[in-house]
Scaffold this motif. Structure first.
Motif, PDB file in Angstrom:
ATOM      1  N   ALA A 290       0.838  -1.206   0.000  1.00  0.00           N
ATOM      2  CA  ALA A 290       0.000   0.000   0.000  1.00  0.00           C
ATOM      3  C   ALA A 290       0.870   1.252   0.000  1.00  0.00           C
ATOM      4  O   ALA A 290       0.596   2.217  -0.739  1.00  0.00           O
ATOM      5  CB  ALA A 290      -0.920  -0.006   1.224  1.00  0.00           C
ATOM      6  N   ALA A 291       1.944   1.209   0.809  1.00  0.00           N
ATOM      7  CA  ALA A 291       2.844   2.364   0.867  1.00  0.00           C
ATOM      8  C   ALA A 291       3.523   2.586  -0.468  1.00  0.00           C
ATOM      9  O   ALA A 291       3.692   3.724  -0.912  1.00  0.00           O
ATOM     10  CB  ALA A 291       3.889   2.144   1.961  1.00  0.00           C
TER      11      ALA A 291
ATOM     12  N   ALA B 208       8.894   3.422   0.080  1.00  0.00           N
ATOM     13  CA  ALA B 208       8.333   2.261   0.771  1.00  0.00           C
ATOM     14  C   ALA B 208       9.397   1.213   1.086  1.00  0.00           C
ATOM     15  O   ALA B 208       9.101   0.156   1.634  1.00  0.00           O
ATOM     16  CB  ALA B 208       7.231   1.638  -0.069  1.00  0.00           C
ATOM     17  N   SER B 209      10.651   1.475   0.724  1.00  0.00           N
ATOM     18  CA  SER B 209      11.683   0.454   0.911  1.00  0.00           C
ATOM     19  C   SER B 209      13.012   1.025   1.375  1.00  0.00           C
ATOM     20  O   SER B 209      13.977   0.291   1.498  1.00  0.00           O
ATOM     21  CB  SER B 209      11.939  -0.307  -0.395  1.00  0.00           C
ATOM     22  OG  SER B 209      10.754  -0.555  -1.078  1.00  0.00           O
ATOM     23  N   GLN B 210      13.082   2.335   1.628  1.00  0.00           N
ATOM     24  CA  GLN B 210      14.420   2.910   1.799  1.00  0.00           C
ATOM     25  C   GLN B 210      15.153   2.364   3.006  1.00  0.00           C
ATOM     26  O   GLN B 210      16.349   2.054   2.920  1.00  0.00           O
ATOM     27  CB  GLN B 210      14.348   4.438   1.849  1.00  0.00           C
ATOM     28  CG  GLN B 210      13.462   4.989   2.951  1.00  0.00           C
ATOM     29  CD  GLN B 210      13.584   6.514   3.025  1.00  0.00           C
ATOM     30  OE1 GLN B 210      14.632   7.080   2.772  1.00  0.00           O
ATOM     31  NE2 GLN B 210      12.490   7.170   3.364  1.00  0.00           N
TER      32      GLN B 210
ATOM     33  N   LYS C  19       2.406  -6.013  11.044  1.00  0.00           N
ATOM     34  CA  LYS C  19       2.755  -7.213  10.271  1.00  0.00           C
ATOM     35  C   LYS C  19       4.219  -7.202   9.863  1.00  0.00           C
ATOM     36  O   LYS C  19       4.871  -8.245   9.808  1.00  0.00           O
ATOM     37  CB  LYS C  19       1.876  -7.304   9.027  1.00  0.00           C
ATOM     38  CG  LYS C  19       0.494  -7.862   9.324  1.00  0.00           C
ATOM     39  CD  LYS C  19      -0.230  -8.131   8.017  1.00  0.00           C
ATOM     40  CE  LYS C  19      -1.737  -8.055   8.215  1.00  0.00           C
ATOM     41  NZ  LYS C  19      -2.410  -7.521   7.029  1.00  0.00           N
ATOM     42  N   ALA C  20       4.744  -6.020   9.578  1.00  0.00           N
ATOM     43  CA  ALA C  20       6.130  -5.945   9.115  1.00  0.00           C
ATOM     44  C   ALA C  20       7.113  -6.012  10.278  1.00  0.00           C
ATOM     45  O   ALA C  20       8.255  -6.442  10.118  1.00  0.00           O
ATOM     46  CB  ALA C  20       6.349  -4.648   8.333  1.00  0.00           C
TER      47      ALA C  20
ATOM     48  N   CYS D  54       8.799  -0.214   9.859  1.00  0.00           N
ATOM     49  CA  CYS D  54       7.492   0.424  10.069  1.00  0.00           C
ATOM     50  C   CYS D  54       7.427   1.755   9.323  1.00  0.00           C
ATOM     51  O   CYS D  54       6.389   2.130   8.775  1.00  0.00           O
ATOM     52  CB  CYS D  54       7.218   0.616  11.557  1.00  0.00           C
ATOM     53  SG  CYS D  54       8.510   1.503  12.449  1.00  0.00           S
ATOM     54  N   ILE D  55       8.569   2.460   9.288  1.00  0.00           N
ATOM     55  CA  ILE D  55       8.610   3.747   8.574  1.00  0.00           C
ATOM     56  C   ILE D  55       8.325   3.522   7.099  1.00  0.00           C
ATOM     57  O   ILE D  55       7.557   4.265   6.478  1.00  0.00           O
ATOM     58  CB  ILE D  55       9.995   4.403   8.755  1.00  0.00           C
ATOM     59  CG1 ILE D  55      10.341   4.512  10.235  1.00  0.00           C
ATOM     60  CG2 ILE D  55      10.047   5.758   8.070  1.00  0.00           C
ATOM     61  CD1 ILE D  55      11.739   5.031  10.517  1.00  0.00           C
ATOM     62  N   ASP D  56       8.952   2.447   6.563  1.00  0.00           N
ATOM     63  CA  ASP D  56       8.772   2.125   5.148  1.00  0.00           C
ATOM     64  C   ASP D  56       7.315   1.798   4.803  1.00  0.00           C
ATOM     65  O   ASP D  56       6.765   2.331   3.844  1.00  0.00           O
ATOM     66  CB  ASP D  56       9.631   0.905   4.768  1.00  0.00           C
ATOM     67  CG  ASP D  56      11.089   1.264   4.566  1.00  0.00           C
ATOM     68  OD1 ASP D  56      11.398   2.462   4.476  1.00  0.00           O
ATOM     69  OD2 ASP D  56      11.911   0.330   4.503  1.00  0.00           O
ATOM     70  N   VAL D  57       6.752   0.874   5.581  1.00  0.00           N
ATOM     71  CA  VAL D  57       5.498   0.243   5.122  1.00  0.00           C
ATOM     72  C   VAL D  57       4.253   1.072   5.421  1.00  0.00           C
ATOM     73  O   VAL D  57       3.184   0.786   4.904  1.00  0.00           O
ATOM     74  CB  VAL D  57       5.312  -1.179   5.715  1.00  0.00           C
ATOM     75  CG1 VAL D  57       6.473  -2.072   5.313  1.00  0.00           C
ATOM     76  CG2 VAL D  57       5.131  -1.129   7.215  1.00  0.00           C
TER      77      VAL D  57
END
Lengths: 307, 270
Positions: A9-10, A19-21, A236-237, A270-273
């Motif tokens: 979603a992110a 969303a992946s950094q 979840k992540a 959590c920051i990413d997702v």
């Protein structure tokens, strides 16, 4: 039903990099930290000698696993100054940045268990056997007690972290031999037996580094928690989801937005997702001064600003 | 004020039960780990520790298993024990028959050790005690068979001191000499060059841990001649020197009995 994969979603809203950094940076760090040890054996350029147990970087910087030093001292052995200095440096750094950053940014086993978690999410596997999160503390206690009783460094007889790292460094990456069997066993354990079983519940190294980092200055903050739309992607992540709730949902209980648990590995996933961009890294002293507190009081009328 | 009980909150009883369960599991784990350690700290007789290694129990409690000594060994003599390879997991060792210690004068392995498991008070490599060579193959050693192999003697870094050739009579031929390689344990460093160079299919000379190689006297044993040297005089004072029979001091010693032409005694009558 197709499982909802945290991060998708992110990514749809903010693009791949946003969303992946942190995941990408973390993987890069893991590769770099392993690479420092591997350039010597592979191409003869020695940057860091030794292994994670104890190392010497550029012939000047000694670093030592403080858990090894503690076990050895408990076992009534005297250590040389160099190794105590190395252990002290490691303790100091992780006390500042968060002990479990070792787990998520350095430890090679993280690649294995993250891999298992990744596959778990895609196969939509059930949780499996659940251990108490405090199990690792008990195991750490047992390890220290056994060290003291047997007069040796007990955990080093079975430690998968150093077995894998030694295997990679001394097998020069591919010749790690039986270390790969251990890796496979850990992977299957986390995949088929217990979700996040090893790093999240049992490993005493993680427990020890968690204790070191309890008061660390670098934290993740749910600074934008008022925008949370309860999608659960962060839970979840997160490899240690129990650390999120007090910060994310603690506004009504007067809790600040900082994730304060020593269990948090500062992995930044959590920051990413988060599609709502709730989380960010933050220094510890920003807990009370966050913009969240003032905005939160006006938004839902709670009075935790005074807390 | 009583808070409404939530299904997420655990009762004291549940908490205690869960804690007791985890404690029991941790106790079980600790016991298993302790038993495994008992098993896993065996050291095979062919595995030798690097120079300056502390006594095995102290070594295992001090060595970080970091491998710095291994990486600084210029001859790839040292290696770290892998799972199932024999010595305690992750600890450094070498096998004399594969790659012996070349006895570097600057002892880089000891210099590299950060913990003190390899003792830095070892400054002279020829004083190290990695093991002791023992000529175990008295029936296979070529010198024992009467040949002049001598390779172990000549390859010994302390030739003539740690290994000497001792001459003895060859009883098989009746007229030749045998030159027996003889290890002098106080000089032998246990480097393993002799074991490596032995030309037999299985080495006749082997480096063993000192305890296995040498035996240990009972702690109550005293060597009379050493004790006498230490004391500087007889150990028992005031013993009576009884007169020797048929002879008193001052008298001339009686002449030796005469011999006949065959070398026998003249007075002897069978």
């Amino acid at each position: 039903m197709k499982p909802r994969i945290p991060g998708q979603a992110a990514q749809a809203r903010h693009g791949w990099w946003k969303a992946s950094q942190w995941l990408a940076l973390r993987r890069a760090a893991q590769v770099v930290f392993l690479g420092l040890f591997l350039t010597g054996p592979l191409i003869g350029v020695w940057i860091t000698k030794g292994t994670l147990a104890s190392s010497l970087t550029l012939s000047i910087l000694p670093l030592t696993d403080p858990l090894f030093a503690l076990q050895s001292l408990l076992a009534h052995h005297s250590l040389e100054g160099k190794v105590l200095l190395g252990a002290g440096l490691v303790l100091a750094v992780y006390a500042l940045i968060g002990g479990r950053m070792f787990c998520s940014w350095v430890c090679p086993v993280n690649l294995v268990t993250d891999g298992a978690a990744w596959m778990r999410a895609r196969l939509n596997l059930p949780e499996g056997v659940t251990f108490s999160r405090s199990s690792r503390m008990w195991i750490l206690g047992a390890v220290l007690a056994v060290s003291a009783l047997t007069g040796t460094v007990a955990w080093e007889f079975v430690n998968p972290v150093t077995i894998l790292h030694r295997g990679l460094v001394f097998g020069a990456l591919y010749g790690a031999g039986l270390a790969w069997v251990l890796v496979a066993a850990l992977f299957l354990f986390d995949l088929a037996v217990s979700s996040r079983g090893w790093c999240g519940h049992l490993c005493p190294v993680g427990a020890f580094y968690g204790l070191i980092g309890r008061k660390s200055l670098l934290r993740v903050s749910a600074i934008g928690r008022q925008t949370c739309d309860d999608c659960l992607d962060c839970y979840k992540a997160c490899p240690e989801p129990q650390v999120i709730s007090p910060a994310l949902k603690g506004a009504t209980r007067g809790l600040g937005p900082l994730i304060l648990s020593g269990d948090c590995t500062n992995c930044g996933r959590c920051i990413d997702v988060c599609p709502e961009r709730v989380f960010e890294f933050s220094p510890r002293w920003m807990d009370r001064k966050s913009k969240d507190v003032s905005s939160q009081t006006t938004r839902d009328g709670t009075t935790q600003a005074a807390a | 004020m009583v808070e409404p009980s939530s299904p997420l909150e655990t009762s004291r009883r549940d908490f205690l039960a869960a804690t007791a369960r985890t404690a029991c599991a941790a106790g079980f784990f600790g016991t298993a780990l302790g038993l495994w350690i008992g098993q896993a700290r065996a050291l095979p007789a062919t595995a030798l520790r690097p120079p300056g290694a502390l006594a095995e129990d102290d070594f295992l409690g001090t060595c970080a298993r970091c491998g710095l000594c291994v990486q600084d060994c210029p001859y790839k003599t040292l290696k770290l024990a892998e799972p199932g390879s024999g010595p305690t997991l992750g600890t450094p060792y070498f096998e004399a028959r594969k790659i012996p210690c070349e006895m570097c004068s600057d002892i880089p392995c000891v210099a590299a050790c950060p913990t003190g498991a390899l003792d830095k008070s070892l400054k002279d490599i020829s004083k190290s005690k990695m093991g002791v060579a023992v000529l175990v193959g008295h029936e296979t050693c070529l010198n024992f068979l009467g040949l002049r192999c001598d390779i172990c003697h000549r390859d010994c870094p302390l030739m003539g001191t740690a290994i000497t050739l001792e001459r003895s009579h060859n009883l098989r031929t009746g007229k030749h000499a045998m030159f027996i390689p003889t290890v002098h344990t106080e000089a032998c460093t246990g480097c393993g060059k002799c074991e490596k160079s032995c030309p037999l299919e299985e080495a006749a000379i082997k480096v063993l841990p000192p305890k296995l190689a040498l035996g240990v006297l009972g702690s109550h044993y005293r060597l009379g001649w050493e004790e006498k040297k230490k004391k500087g005089s007889a150990l028992i004072e005031g013993t009576i020197d009884l007169p020797d029979r048929g002879y008193s001091p001052g008298e001339p010693v009686p002449p030796a009995p005469e011999r006949n032409s065959q070398g026998g005694f003249k007075e002897f009558r069978p």
